[in-house]
Design a protein around this motif. Structure first.
Motif, short mmCIF file in Angstrom:
data_model
loop_
_atom_site.label_atom_id
_atom_site.label_comp_id
_atom_site.label_asym_id
_atom_site.label_seq_id
_atom_site.Cartn_x
_atom_site.Cartn_y
_atom_site.Cartn_z
N CYS B 303 131.37 38.09 16.33
CA CYS B 303 133.23 37.82 16.93
C CYS B 303 133.58 39.27 16.90
CB CYS B 303 133.52 37.34 15.58
SG CYS B 303 134.33 38.88 14.43
N GLY B 304 132.36 40.47 17.59
CA GLY B 304 133.08 41.60 18.24
C GLY B 304 132.68 41.96 19.97
N LEU B 305 133.44 42.79 19.69
CA LEU B 305 134.11 42.35 21.56
C LEU B 305 134.18 43.77 22.04
CD1 LEU B 305 137.65 41.56 20.29
CD2 LEU B 305 136.17 40.08 21.59
N VAL B 306 133.42 43.91 22.92
CA VAL B 306 132.77 44.89 24.05
C VAL B 306 133.15 45.38 24.59
CG1 VAL B 306 130.37 46.12 24.77
CG2 VAL B 306 130.23 45.09 22.89
N ARG B 307 133.77 46.07 24.93
CA ARG B 307 134.30 47.05 26.42
C ARG B 307 133.65 48.34 26.34
NH1 ARG B 307 138.98 45.82 29.77
NH2 ARG B 307 139.92 45.84 28.66
N LEU B 308 133.51 48.33 27.95
CA LEU B 308 132.31 49.34 28.63
C LEU B 308 133.56 49.88 29.65
CD1 LEU B 308 129.69 50.88 29.75
CD2 LEU B 308 130.30 48.91 31.81
N GLY B 309 133.93 50.88 29.37
CA GLY B 309 134.53 52.22 29.37
C GLY B 309 133.68 52.64 31.12
N ASN B 310 132.95 53.09 31.38
CA ASN B 310 132.14 53.71 32.57
C ASN B 310 131.08 54.24 32.26
OD1 ASN B 310 130.91 56.78 32.35
ND2 ASN B 310 132.87 56.56 30.45
N PHE B 311 130.52 53.43 32.91
CA PHE B 311 128.44 54.02 33.16
C PHE B 311 128.89 54.77 34.41
CE2 PHE B 311 126.32 50.49 35.82
CZ PHE B 311 127.71 49.77 36.37
N VAL B 312 129.64 56.23 34.88
CA VAL B 312 129.02 56.83 35.94
C VAL B 312 129.04 58.14 35.10
CG1 VAL B 312 129.86 54.90 37.71
CG2 VAL B 312 131.52 56.66 36.05
N ASP B 313 130.05 58.69 34.18
CA ASP B 313 130.72 59.86 33.37
C ASP B 313 129.03 60.43 32.98
OD1 ASP B 313 132.82 59.88 34.66
OD2 ASP B 313 133.30 58.61 32.42
N PRO B 314 128.90 61.85 32.82
CA PRO B 314 127.48 62.62 32.37
C PRO B 314 126.96 61.67 31.02
CG PRO B 314 129.29 64.19 33.24
CD PRO B 314 130.42 62.52 33.11
N LYS B 315 128.09 61.22 30.49
CA LYS B 315 128.41 60.55 29.56
C LYS B 315 128.68 59.51 29.31
CE LYS B 315 126.46 63.37 25.70
NZ LYS B 315 126.24 64.29 24.39
N TYR B 316 128.08 57.94 29.13
CA TYR B 316 128.65 56.32 29.60
C TYR B 316 129.59 56.14 28.22
CZ TYR B 316 124.80 56.13 32.93
OH TYR B 316 124.11 56.17 33.60
N THR B 317 130.24 55.32 28.31
CA THR B 317 131.18 55.02 27.42
C THR B 317 131.46 53.83 26.95
OG1 THR B 317 132.70 56.42 27.44
CG2 THR B 317 134.04 55.71 25.96
N VAL B 318 131.53 53.33 25.59
CA VAL B 318 131.77 52.00 24.88
C VAL B 318 132.65 51.89 23.68
CG1 VAL B 318 130.69 49.87 24.11
CG2 VAL B 318 129.10 51.12 26.05
N GLY B 319 133.47 50.66 24.27
CA GLY B 319 134.01 50.66 22.45
C GLY B 319 133.97 49.02 22.12
N ALA B 320 133.71 49.21 20.69
CA ALA B 320 133.57 47.78 19.77
C ALA B 320 134.37 47.24 19.13
CB ALA B 320 131.81 48.44 19.69
N GLY B 321 135.21 46.23 18.89
CA GLY B 321 136.35 45.74 19.05
C GLY B 321 136.76 45.00 17.53
N ILE B 322 137.36 44.53 17.06
CA ILE B 322 137.53 43.38 16.23
C ILE B 322 138.97 42.73 16.21
CG2 ILE B 322 137.73 44.28 13.51
CD1 ILE B 322 135.99 41.75 12.45
N GLU B 323 139.15 41.53 15.99
CA GLU B 323 141.05 40.91 16.31
C GLU B 323 141.05 41.10 15.13
OE1 GLU B 323 141.76 37.48 18.81
OE2 GLU B 323 139.70 37.70 19.19
N LYS B 324 142.55 42.04 15.21
CA LYS B 324 143.15 42.39 13.52
C LYS B 324 142.96 40.75 12.94
CE LYS B 324 145.70 45.89 14.64
NZ LYS B 324 147.18 46.50 15.01
N LYS B 325 143.15 39.53 13.50
CA LYS B 325 143.31 38.84 12.43
C LYS B 325 141.73 38.07 11.48
CE LYS B 325 141.50 35.66 15.59
NZ LYS B 325 141.87 34.29 17.10
N TYR B 326 140.89 38.84 11.84
CA TYR B 326 139.80 39.32 10.56
C TYR B 326 139.37 40.15 9.74
CZ TYR B 326 137.98 35.89 14.53
OH TYR B 326 138.39 34.55 14.87
N LEU B 327 140.78 40.71 9.47
CA LEU B 327 140.80 41.87 9.15
C LEU B 327 141.91 41.81 7.86
CD1 LEU B 327 141.10 44.69 11.85
CD2 LEU B 327 139.55 43.83 10.44
N VAL B 328 142.92 40.40 7.98
CA VAL B 328 143.70 39.86 6.65
C VAL B 328 142.37 39.47 5.46
CG1 VAL B 328 145.40 38.55 6.30
CG2 VAL B 328 145.07 39.02 8.56
N PRO B 329 142.78 40.57 4.44
CA PRO B 329 142.20 39.91 3.21
C PRO B 329 142.40 38.68 2.64
CG PRO B 329 143.61 42.07 2.85
CD PRO B 329 143.72 41.02 3.84
#
Lengths: 329, 329, 329, 329
Positions: B303-329
């Motif tokens: 269920c991981g969610l990946v966002r590619l920020g950029n792959f053009v800058d001197p370093k590339y940026t990626v966000g890896a996320g999860i929906e908050k609904k899976y964080l409820v205890p």
């Protein structure tokens, strides 16, 4: 006439090969060492083209790893590692010029065991790292203290390695950035290139007035790639001669020794470092050695020489070179 | 109760959600913009946790590309691009803390065509670049000036894109380095992450006293990866609220919005950026959300969610996320 | 009229949307499953454009991981994993054509717990692997058996994930190579792309007479990147419809669903997979949707959508897409 | 006693150094050449351990580039390039063994200009390629025909390069895959490693009964990395001796010559190829030369030798080696 007299430094440098004053950059004179290479620190010395500087470098651990029990994770405090001497101002150097740094000699300093090699947690080519971030456990943390002198590096009862010193970190200041001393880049930095020893001339792009030369990180020897993350790190007395080549506008450092010229690239992934080095070399052969571009490219495919400096630092370093015998018109 | 009231910023921040003073960081107040992010520049503003700042950002070309005839290679002078507002000091923030930056709103500034997109020589993901150094010719240099307002980005007669603003560059100062504003890294920097818009909170590691917040590089919209190298760059009025979370010692930036949490990594090659983001997320789920480490790792594989920020800058940026609904205890 | 009726498959395919015969490719009919995708195996079925095939796929472990005690390192024998149904010959398909594969439905087969997820030694994005070869210890080897049905994937007491099935591996045969079923490449293969589920049409380049379609590796759900190396692997009944588009000469697979078109690239490093996907998309917009090349490139920089399929297989897979609403003339 | 008598091949091979029969694998005997390396083709020869084979190899263009006007894009038809002789069955070789291939000599065949070097569109390290997919134009397509003999490679009026022949492509068959002859991998393949010339022994993992040896792609010389994409390609008469080492279960190829041992890795990105090579070398020193693992790792950081084979093929190849003098107990 020696190769040095015919080198780019001697034939194109402001000093015209005239050695002038010799300066001593002792630990006392240096005072505070530097962990970042940039335009924001105070110069410790001002020299003229052709001057020699005798530099007392500290080892990459700044002497904090005194015994095999001094684990880096305990005795080091990041990012305060790989201390650099400098900045040294060189008269006449300005943005768009090149600073030539001839390494005349490198001698060990201090009492044995003065060599240190370490496996540091989350560092090294065969470990997960802060950038190749994994969930695997770190490799064991291990320190080796090693006796060494100008005759050899006494690695173990079984193995004595040759003393093949070089400077791991050499840079002029970037224009506005200040870059930690672990990272190599277009300014030079932590290239960890075994070719950068006595008998070599490194050509560094100048980006600020006076060049602001930083130097440190002596290695008594190092294999291609510095695979475990550290060389035989040691305190040295390194004697350099500097000169300024006006109007030689380089993007990346270059190197010359008796037999070769070399271009140096630093990047990730490793193929990008290699691309930079080879592209610069193709363009150099075209610009200054009378080669047509595609002839140079195709010929380097037959006789180009690649040295892997490191593949453990935040950027990896590769030198691409050619033997001078192919440069004769 | 809104998600914001339940956010990490509001529940763990020093301000406890109390909004205090509102500051204006106009162009005049900013004075000199910055092209490098570090500890060596003078603060323009000092605020307290919970304060709001209304920031007038300049576009990434600092307004120099006024028409489609103003080619970047002529009107820009490297490395003086991507100007940043700041540094802003935040009281109570110190090394080992986190600075929370909630983006409340982003409005366009100045007359149309205020949006700019450009193909810049040796830049962009489908071109050779200074790092992926090739002998191929550059792509054509092209400038697009684009009308935009809060209803849309008027790309062409055929296409109107939604106005989905975000901040391209957001950082606290590194400890000793000063990093050019084109490069993202562990301090934040030029991440170019579309999630970093109104309604998001970014958590930045603090490494110097007062955090030294830099902000700039507004985008009216941007696709995943920012493939040609630039977004719809524009001058903005960006309103943020800042807070300090004491003793939250992060290696890399994190982000929260109404539905997700996300970890952000910046590195080359792109898999390393993704590894950093996912590793941080696994460890976050373990440390603060009651997941066993390997359960978190295996569940994110589903269920991981990946966002590619950029792959053009001197370093590339990626966000890896999860929906908050899976964080409820 | 549904989107499907307006799809490329329906408007350009040989069958012109006429559904003809339905074939059952049961386990018995399949007989021997395949672990390599190439031109050297015997077809199990021959169908015509427009035909439907109901395929009984085995899970990626071929059912050998029956309990949480069946560790992959013990019950699997490399390279005999990820079994594929096929090859299916499609009449009229030849080199230079495209095979369209519409996934109509995917239903679970067999008794619960029919889902399997595993951490496999030296596999997964946050572990050293056979290619990112390290000296670090492997992560623990763990098997999860998971109940699932068309209403959900019952991951744990705490978390139920949605049932979002897709086919992990889908290919036509390469021309002369035979490629193991773990590797994605220009032929398709182990792409592990969550978009490849019911309601999607995949366009595969045909390189041999009859296309030789292989299919397998059903996932009940999968996160972006498949970070631990495996999805919720399960045996499925997957119903597909195939068609042939003559003279559409693709280098890489493409995909269409109700709202998007997408190009798919597989390579290492991950930026190269992304470059392939975006380059193909730019050229597609130019060739078939009336966009000028550089307009397409710059516009995708504003609205391109990236999906990370996997970054764990021998090559990584990325899809780059655009919403269909921007394709209207 | 020569180094060869003390080599692994001679001391551990089935033949025990006894040379037996000599076979001729002429073009006529070969018949159809191969463009993919796998288990699906018919053997052309069966030999015994210790036998010599005199192989007439074709150049990588299969002779189709006869003049400088024969542009590869016109005269080649992909994927039918880099033709291989073989497969040769070797008695006694089975999965889990090693095939040792000693290269005794390499002589040029056919009339001059028998050497060919080419810049091929979308190929080479400083060009966009099918994998590093860019929108930039290709570099110019250029063919060089070159006279060569055993005294030299007559590159141009200005430059004569030494004749330093080696075999570019050498492999045993994979178990179930069939891999095109442009790609190196764990089976060997298109490694383009200059060390693989006369006086070297390559150790290839055997994965099918009889090993199924393929050989081709002779280079009269090649620089590190083969930067433009091709070496001086030529037809050769290559004499090899083969032997079988039972129960030596290798993952990747290895190499031995008079002074060194070397491990060979092929992967992208280039650091992964280097990691494979060094990891294999560390484990080799541990398993067979009495080194403790971490001692080997740290010592290679001081004396490891890296050769870049190619960084232009679908996977890049690196050899990591050590001088034999450090292996003496």
């Amino acid at each position: 006439m020696s190769w040095l007299d015919q080198s780019i430094m001697r034939t194109r440098g402001l000093a015209q090969g005239r050695s002038a004053e010799t300066h001593a950059l002792t630990e006392a004179k240096q005072g505070k060492f530097h962990y970042t290479i940039g335009p924001y620190s105070d110069p410790v010395l001002q020299v003229r083209p052709g001057d020699r500087v005798v530099v007392d470098t500290r080892d990459a651990f700044e002497g904090a790893v005194k015994t095999e029990q001094d684990l880096p994770s305990r005795v080091l405090r990041m990012p305060f590692v790989n201390p650099q001497n400098g900045p040294i101002l060189v008269e006449g150097a300005d943005k768009g010029d090149v600073l030539a740094v001839y390494i005349e000699s490198m001698a060990p300093r201090g009492p044995n065991p003065r060599g240190t090699c370490a496996m540091i947690p989350q560092f090294g080519a065969l470990s997960g790292t802060s950038l190749t971030a994994l969930l695997a456990d770190s490799l064991p943390e291990i320190v080796r203290k090693i006796d060494l002198d100008e005759d050899g590096v006494y690695w173990s009862r079984r193995v004595t390695l040759p003393y093949r010193p070089h400077i791991g970190t050499l840079s002029c200041s970037p224009e506005i950035d200040s870059i930690n001393t672990l990272t190599p880049d277009a300014h030079g930095g932590n290239m960890d290139l075994p070719d950068m020893g006595p008998g070599s001339i490194t050509y560094l792009p100048v980006r600020t007035p006076g060049a602001r030369l930083f130097i440190g990180d002596a290695h008594a020897c190092q294999g291609d790639g510095e695979v475990c993350g550290t060389a035989v790190e040691y305190p040295s007395t390194t004697t350099i001669q500097v000169d300024v080549i006006k109007g030689w506008n380089l993007e990346w450092p270059r190197l010359e020794n008796e037999n070769r010229i070399m271009c140096i690239g630093s990047a990730r992934p490793l193929e990008d470092a290699t691309r930079i080095a080879y592209k610069e070399l193709v363009l150099w052969l075209e610009a200054e050695y009378g080669y047509e571009r595609w002839d140079a490219y195709m010929m380097l495919s037959q006789c180009g020489l690649v040295r892997l400096g490191n593949f453990v630092d935040p950027k990896y370093t590769v030198g691409a070179g050619i033997e001078k015998k192919y440069l004769v018109p």
